[in-house]
Scaffold this motif. Structure first.
Motif, mmCIF file in Angstrom:
data_model
loop_
_atom_site.group_PDB
_atom_site.id
_atom_site.type_symbol
_atom_site.label_atom_id
_atom_site.label_comp_id
_atom_site.label_asym_id
_atom_site.label_seq_id
_atom_site.Cartn_x
_atom_site.Cartn_y
_atom_site.Cartn_z
ATOM 1 N N SER A 72 0.479 -6.993 19.374
ATOM 2 C CA SER A 72 -0.239 -7.916 18.688
ATOM 3 C C SER A 72 0.631 -8.226 17.256
ATOM 4 C CB SER A 72 -1.629 -7.173 18.184
ATOM 5 O OG SER A 72 -1.368 -5.891 17.337
ATOM 6 N N THR A 73 0.113 -8.961 16.453
ATOM 7 C CA THR A 73 0.844 -9.304 15.281
ATOM 8 C C THR A 73 0.054 -8.776 13.996
ATOM 9 O OG1 THR A 73 -0.101 -11.520 15.338
ATOM 10 C CG2 THR A 73 2.118 -11.205 16.470
ATOM 11 N N TYR A 74 1.107 -8.939 13.005
ATOM 12 C CA TYR A 74 -0.024 -8.668 11.835
ATOM 13 C C TYR A 74 0.976 -9.002 10.640
ATOM 14 C CZ TYR A 74 3.664 -4.754 11.237
ATOM 15 O OH TYR A 74 4.900 -4.220 11.055
ATOM 16 N N VAL A 75 0.213 -8.992 9.410
ATOM 17 C CA VAL A 75 1.183 -9.594 8.081
ATOM 18 C C VAL A 75 1.606 -8.537 7.358
ATOM 19 C CG1 VAL A 75 0.755 -10.994 6.001
ATOM 20 C CG2 VAL A 75 -0.372 -11.722 7.975
ATOM 21 N N ALA A 76 2.899 -8.570 7.200
ATOM 22 C CA ALA A 76 3.348 -7.469 6.410
ATOM 23 C C ALA A 76 3.895 -7.968 4.950
ATOM 24 C CB ALA A 76 4.775 -7.024 7.038
ATOM 25 N N TYR A 77 3.380 -7.092 3.912
ATOM 26 C CA TYR A 77 3.730 -7.411 2.725
ATOM 27 C C TYR A 77 4.733 -6.801 1.975
ATOM 28 C CZ TYR A 77 -1.109 -9.392 3.034
ATOM 29 O OH TYR A 77 -2.223 -10.050 3.464
ATOM 30 N N ASN A 78 6.151 -7.742 1.843
ATOM 31 C CA ASN A 78 7.197 -7.176 1.407
ATOM 32 C C ASN A 78 7.256 -6.803 -0.072
ATOM 33 O OD1 ASN A 78 7.911 -7.660 3.957
ATOM 34 N ND2 ASN A 78 9.175 -9.452 3.472
ATOM 35 N N ILE A 79 7.122 -5.444 -0.475
ATOM 36 C CA ILE A 79 7.386 -5.006 -1.796
ATOM 37 C C ILE A 79 8.754 -4.988 -2.326
ATOM 38 C CG2 ILE A 79 6.649 -2.982 -3.345
ATOM 39 C CD1 ILE A 79 4.286 -2.298 -1.663
ATOM 40 N N HIS A 80 8.929 -5.617 -3.534
ATOM 41 C CA HIS A 80 10.211 -5.659 -4.215
ATOM 42 C C HIS A 80 10.040 -4.904 -5.493
ATOM 43 C CE1 HIS A 80 12.409 -9.053 -1.705
ATOM 44 N NE2 HIS A 80 11.243 -8.890 -1.216
ATOM 45 N N VAL A 81 11.192 -4.168 -5.644
ATOM 46 C CA VAL A 81 11.393 -3.453 -7.051
ATOM 47 C C VAL A 81 12.716 -4.008 -7.469
ATOM 48 C CG1 VAL A 81 11.660 -1.225 -8.036
ATOM 49 C CG2 VAL A 81 10.396 -1.588 -5.894
ATOM 50 N N ASN A 82 12.558 -4.606 -8.848
ATOM 51 C CA ASN A 82 13.607 -4.991 -9.489
ATOM 52 C C ASN A 82 14.447 -6.291 -8.614
ATOM 53 O OD1 ASN A 82 13.321 -3.033 -10.980
ATOM 54 N ND2 ASN A 82 15.186 -2.225 -11.318
ATOM 55 N N GLY A 83 13.459 -6.885 -7.914
ATOM 56 C CA GLY A 83 13.973 -8.167 -7.168
ATOM 57 C C GLY A 83 14.641 -7.761 -5.988
ATOM 58 N N VAL A 84 14.459 -6.603 -5.496
ATOM 59 C CA VAL A 84 15.377 -6.141 -4.228
ATOM 60 C C VAL A 84 14.187 -5.506 -3.305
ATOM 61 C CG1 VAL A 84 16.947 -4.485 -2.990
ATOM 62 C CG2 VAL A 84 17.414 -5.867 -5.346
ATOM 63 N N LEU A 85 14.199 -5.908 -1.827
ATOM 64 C CA LEU A 85 13.083 -5.307 -0.917
ATOM 65 C C LEU A 85 13.252 -3.839 -0.900
ATOM 66 C CD1 LEU A 85 11.093 -5.800 1.172
ATOM 67 C CD2 LEU A 85 13.021 -5.647 2.775
ATOM 68 N N HIS A 86 12.027 -3.167 -1.178
ATOM 69 C CA HIS A 86 11.866 -1.663 -1.285
ATOM 70 C C HIS A 86 11.196 -1.366 0.001
ATOM 71 C CE1 HIS A 86 11.389 2.335 -2.674
ATOM 72 N NE2 HIS A 86 10.147 2.421 -2.409
ATOM 73 N N CYS A 87 10.202 -1.872 0.601
ATOM 74 C CA CYS A 87 9.498 -1.499 1.507
ATOM 75 C C CYS A 87 8.425 -2.727 2.089
ATOM 76 C CB CYS A 87 8.672 -0.141 1.353
ATOM 77 S SG CYS A 87 7.329 -0.386 0.258
ATOM 78 N N ARG A 88 8.190 -2.441 3.175
ATOM 79 C CA ARG A 88 7.336 -3.481 4.092
ATOM 80 C C ARG A 88 6.141 -2.832 4.406
ATOM 81 N NH1 ARG A 88 11.553 -4.675 6.948
ATOM 82 N NH2 ARG A 88 12.883 -6.753 6.669
ATOM 83 N N VAL A 89 4.895 -3.214 4.075
ATOM 84 C CA VAL A 89 3.477 -2.278 4.213
ATOM 85 C C VAL A 89 2.540 -3.485 4.820
ATOM 86 C CG1 VAL A 89 4.048 -0.682 2.551
ATOM 87 C CG2 VAL A 89 2.850 -2.495 1.861
ATOM 88 N N ARG A 90 1.491 -2.772 5.512
ATOM 89 C CA ARG A 90 0.473 -3.732 5.907
ATOM 90 C C ARG A 90 -0.776 -3.373 4.911
ATOM 91 N NH1 ARG A 90 -0.120 -2.399 12.608
ATOM 92 N NH2 ARG A 90 -1.653 -3.809 12.376
#
Length: 472
Positions: A17-35
């Motif tokens: 199945s598919t889901y939407v991942a929200y990309n959390i950036h810290v200081n403009g750089v990708l830190h993590c992807r979370v649901r």
């Protein structure tokens, strides 16, 4: 630190199945992807631990599949939620919040927990190799470096780990101070760029605390190596006579006297940032910003190529803020800002008391805007401790859980090579510079004293990287 969720991704789950991942950036750089469900779980834990009355509002669940417009709305709401949690002095510093971010960072980068060797650089270029776990947080790594060097527990808090990028020309760009919510090994390896290193450097501003560090042999060597390095790269200005005196002390091995002489030089203890753009004194001016001595120093090139220099004291800053925006890359279009097609534009703006009755906003556009903000905040923290009569030692010291057993194989800090001759072009730049006059920059304070703090021009309530609604 600046948290943002500038983008979302549709990803495939384990069951297809598919889901939407929200990309959390810290200081403009990708830190993590979370649901969404993971952030909701964090929210419920925070609410249970700290109570519903202190937790920011969280975007509600939806029964049906979200439309693109609803996904965008949720993205904005989650971004505000993450920023609100981080800005809260209790929630943002909680182990609950920070451990969530560390775990999410490790899972996003798909780095399993295992023992690895991490190279941490000293200011003189020497590498300290420490055996750590990939899941070790910043404080764990800092303690491991201190253990390897033989730095006493009471001095560990005087130093921090920084992420640094080295240029092919020998330049050094301080990207950020590594935070409690990240894993240093994951942070540096995920960049997949050998130019990025983790560097150990002192984390305080007031040179009076150098005396505490110099009482210890390892602390003295670390501070000495940093001082020599800052002189070599031109961060500390030295004329020919001062250079001669320093080189003589260096040849004698008089490290304490070398540091004490360096403390009298211009820009001792400052961090110098890469060239950037400012709107002061005119829009679009090129500027080199340095942070130190409770100020931001500007070395400005005006449109007529005239060089000016001036300083903004933190005691006259009413508030400041960091803002980010997505801008298309050179090969992109104004309407295309998908993943990989945009870069983050960062700005630091502070409201400054130019004169008794005149406040003015000054803006710096720089990829290092957040690092500048972190420097400002740490200067403010030191000043507030001094103003309240507190002990800076207590603020800097780490409180470890349990004793640390020192290894017999401690690594000594090597002395840096002798100073090279002063760069003649550097002296020419100094000669070109002239102090900003009261006409071009009214109200700039030249005082280096911290006794000018008063309730009228200094605010200690900073919500988002230095600015809060109470300040306005």
């Amino acid at each position: 630190m600046h948290f943002s969720i500038p983008e979302t991704e549709v990803r495939s789950g384990d069951n297809g199945s598919t889901y939407v991942a929200y990309n959390i950036h810290v200081n403009g750089v990708l830190h993590c992807r979370v649901r969404y469900s993971e952030l909701l779980g964090l929210h419920e834990q925070i609410k249970k631990e700290y109570g519903s009355n202190v937790v920011p509002s969280f975007p509600p669940k939806k029964i049906f599949t979200l439309t693109p417009a609803e996904v965008e709305q949720r993205r904005e709401q989650l971004e505000k939620y993450m920023q609100a949690v981080r800005q809260d002095p209790v929630l943002g510093a909680s182990e609950l919040f920070n451990s969530f971010l560390r775990k999410a960072q490790q899972e996003t980068q798909q780095i399993p927990t295992e023992e690895v060797q991490l190279e941490v650089y000293l200011s003189n270029g020497q590498k300290v190799k420490v055996n750590i776990l990939t899941s070790d947080q910043t404080e764990d790594v800092l303690e491991a470096v201190a253990l390897k060097l033989g730095l006493p527990d009471e001095l560990v808090g005087y130093f921090s780990l920084f992420l640094v990028r080295e240029g092919s020309d020998g330049s050094c760009t301080f990207v950020r101070k590594l935070q409690e919510f990240e894993l240093p090994y994951v942070s540096v390896t995920s960049l997949q760029n050998p130019d990025y290193h983790v560097v150990l450097r002192k984390s305080y501003w007031d040179s009076a605390y150098d005396s505490d560090v110099m009482e210890n042999r390892v602390g003295l060597n670390l501070l000495y190596a940093q001082t020599v390095s800052d002189i070599e790269r031109g961060w500390i200005l030295v004329n020919k006579e001062q250079h001669r005196q320093l080189k003589s002390l260096q040849e004698k091995g008089s490290k304490k006297e070398f540091i004490r002489l360096a403390q009298t030089l211009k820009y001792f203890g400052y961090i110098k940032f890469d060239p950037c753009i400012t709107d002061f004194p005119e829009k679009g001016c090129h500027v080199i910003v340095s942070a130190g001595n409770n100020e931001l120093n500007f070395h400005v090139k005006l449109p007529n190529d005239q060089m000016k220099e001036g300083s903004f004291k933190v005691t006259r800053m009413r508030c400041w803020r960091v803002t980010s925006s997505q801008v298309p890359m050179a090969n992109g279009t104004a309407s295309s800002c998908g993943p990989g097609r945009c870069e983050v534009k960062l700005e630091l703006a502070f409201e400054y008391l130019m004169s008794k009755d005149r406040l003015q906003w000054v803006t710096i556009t720089s990829p290092q805007a957040i690092m500048m903000s972190i420097c400002l905040q740490s200067m403010v923290d030191e000043l507030m401790v001094k103003k309240s009569g507190g002990s800076i030692k207590k603020m800097l010291k780490k409180r470890h859980n349990g004793a640390i057993h020192r290894s017999d194989s401690q690594q000594a800090v090597k002395s840096p090579p002798l100073l090279d001759s002063p760069d003649p072009s550097r002296e020419q730049v100094v000669k070109l510079s002239s102090k900003l006059t009261s006409v071009t920059l009214r109200g700039i304070s030249t005082s280096s004293s911290s006794n000018d703090i008063s309730g009228n021009d200094f605010h200690g309530n900073y919500a988002f990287e230095g600015i809060g609604d109470d300040d306005l």
